[in-house]
Design an enzyme around this catalytic site. Structure first.
Site, PDB file in Angstrom:
ATOM      1  CG  HIS A 126      -0.870   7.332  -5.014  1.00 54.43           C
ATOM      2  ND1 HIS A 126      -1.731   8.030  -5.756  1.00 54.43           N
ATOM      3  CD2 HIS A 126      -1.142   7.222  -3.595  1.00 54.43           C
ATOM      4  CE1 HIS A 126      -2.573   8.402  -4.755  1.00 54.43           C
ATOM      5  NE2 HIS A 126      -2.263   7.996  -3.437  1.00 54.43           N
TER       6      HIS A 126
ATOM      7  CG  ASP B   9      -7.002   5.344  -1.489  1.00 52.56           C
ATOM      8  OD1 ASP B   9      -6.626   4.739  -0.438  1.00 52.56           O
ATOM      9  OD2 ASP B   9      -6.742   6.777  -1.493  1.00 52.56           O
TER      10      ASP B   9
ATOM     11  CG  HIS C 194      -5.113   9.964  -1.364  1.00 50.69           C
ATOM     12  ND1 HIS C 194      -5.071   9.222  -0.072  1.00 50.69           N
ATOM     13  CD2 HIS C 194      -4.800  11.260  -0.756  1.00 50.69           C
ATOM     14  CE1 HIS C 194      -4.977   9.823   0.562  1.00 50.69           C
ATOM     15  NE2 HIS C 194      -4.771  11.156   0.390  1.00 50.69           N
TER      16      HIS C 194
ATOM     17  CG  ASP D 113      -7.477   6.997   2.186  1.00 51.48           C
ATOM     18  OD1 ASP D 113      -8.275   6.609   1.324  1.00 51.48           O
ATOM     19  OD2 ASP D 113      -6.260   6.848   1.743  1.00 51.48           O
TER      20      ASP D 113
END
Ligand SMILES: [Zn+2]
Length: 306
Positions: free
Chosen positions: A125, A161, A163, A243
């Site tokens: 990120h 991931d 995200h 995740d």
């Protein structure tokens, strides 16, 4: 095949606050689970501190200095609502980036084919000029630039991931020598990663809704791997976040360990066909400690299966 395992205890010293999901125990859970899996052939390697020049492969000098100087002498310094630094955070973040840089250089030099970087904080990120979402430096993107400098001209990142890796995409989206492929939950944090975001034809985003069936996730993943195969990379770097696991508290997917093994085999298949088998994987998210450890083992086991 032996897998290089890059890690360092300094990465336990990044403590973003009581109750924060990105806690030091995550790294311990991964290392303990890998250690308990006696069928794995791991070669422990020390993750070095990335130096300023390496961090500046992606981040402006002023940003690197600002992050390193933001480390508090005690307590916490909050950088955004999710992202904070403690004593030790700067060294941890430098080790996380340094792990990926070292791993790709060893692979580029032909000294090994595969590596797993057990690191924290995560990186995907962090944008060139902005820390975000638990991340300080964009470790995988830095690794991609280091790989190019070491002679691997075309680098693909596969990010599973849950995200979207907005930071990695921000680095890659204008550079046709790089390819970013992500499957992620949407709607979800950070809100980017629509399939319409295609860079210069070098970004493949596949989205799955909350509570998607495993089959939907696998179909989305296959769609991005077809794009990676067509790109024909010299190296695949994996943003290995776990995740999307059914037990993860930060998302609403239904994957289990065998899905991570399946996805990893698909990555290895493309690497063998296009990239002389070269795969460097780096830990991103994953917040249920037991699921995280077991998923990391399944991933590394599939990485080592030639
Ligand atoms: Zn994540």
């Amino acid at each position: 095949m032996a897998i290089a395992l890059y890690t360092h205890p300094d990465m336990l010293d990044h403590r973003p606050g009581a109750g924060h999901p990105e806690k030091p125990e995550r790294l311990s859970a991964v290392l303990d689970a890998l250690s308990d899996a006696t069928d794995l052939h791991l070669e422990p390697m020390e993750a070095p501190l990335a130096d300023l020049a390496e961090l500046q492969l992606v981040h402006p000098e002023a940003y690197v200095k600002a992050i390193l100087e933001a480390e508090p002498s005690s307590g916490l310094r909050r950088l955004d609502p999710d992202t904070a630094m403690s004593v030790g955070s700067a060294r941890a973040a430098r080790r996380a980036a340094g792990a990926v840089v070292s791993a790709v250089r060893e692979v580029a030099a032909g000294q090994r084919q595969r590596a797993f970087c057990a690191v924290r904080p995560p990186g995907h990120h962090a944008e060139p000029g902005r820390p975000m979402g638990f991340c300080l430096f964009s470790s995988v993107a830095i690794g991609a630039r280091a790989a190019q400098a070491a002679g691997l001209a075309r680098v693909a990142v596969v990010d599973f991931d849950v995200h979207h890796g907005n930071g990695t995409q921000a680095v890659f989206e204008d550079d046709a020598s790089l390819f970013y492929a992500s499957v992620h939950q949407w709607p979800h944090y950070p809100g980017t990663g629509q399939p319409s975001e295609t860079g210069v034809g070098n970004v493949a985003n596949a989205i799955v809704p909350p509570h998607a069936a495993k089959a939907a996730w696998r179909a989305a993943f296959e769609s991005i791997m077809a794009r990676v195969d067509a790109f024909s990379p010299d190296l695949i770097i994996v943003s290995a976040g776990f995740d999307a696991h059914a037990h993860d508290p930060l998302a609403d997917q239904s994957l289990e360990e065998d899905d991570y093994a399946w996805a990893t085999r698909a990555i290895v298949d493309v690497a063998r066909a296009r990239a002389q088998g070269r795969v460097v994987s780096s830990l991103e998210g994953g917040y249920d400690l037991r699921a995280l450890g077991r998923s990391a083992v399944a991933h590394v086991r599939a990485l080592q299966a030639a």
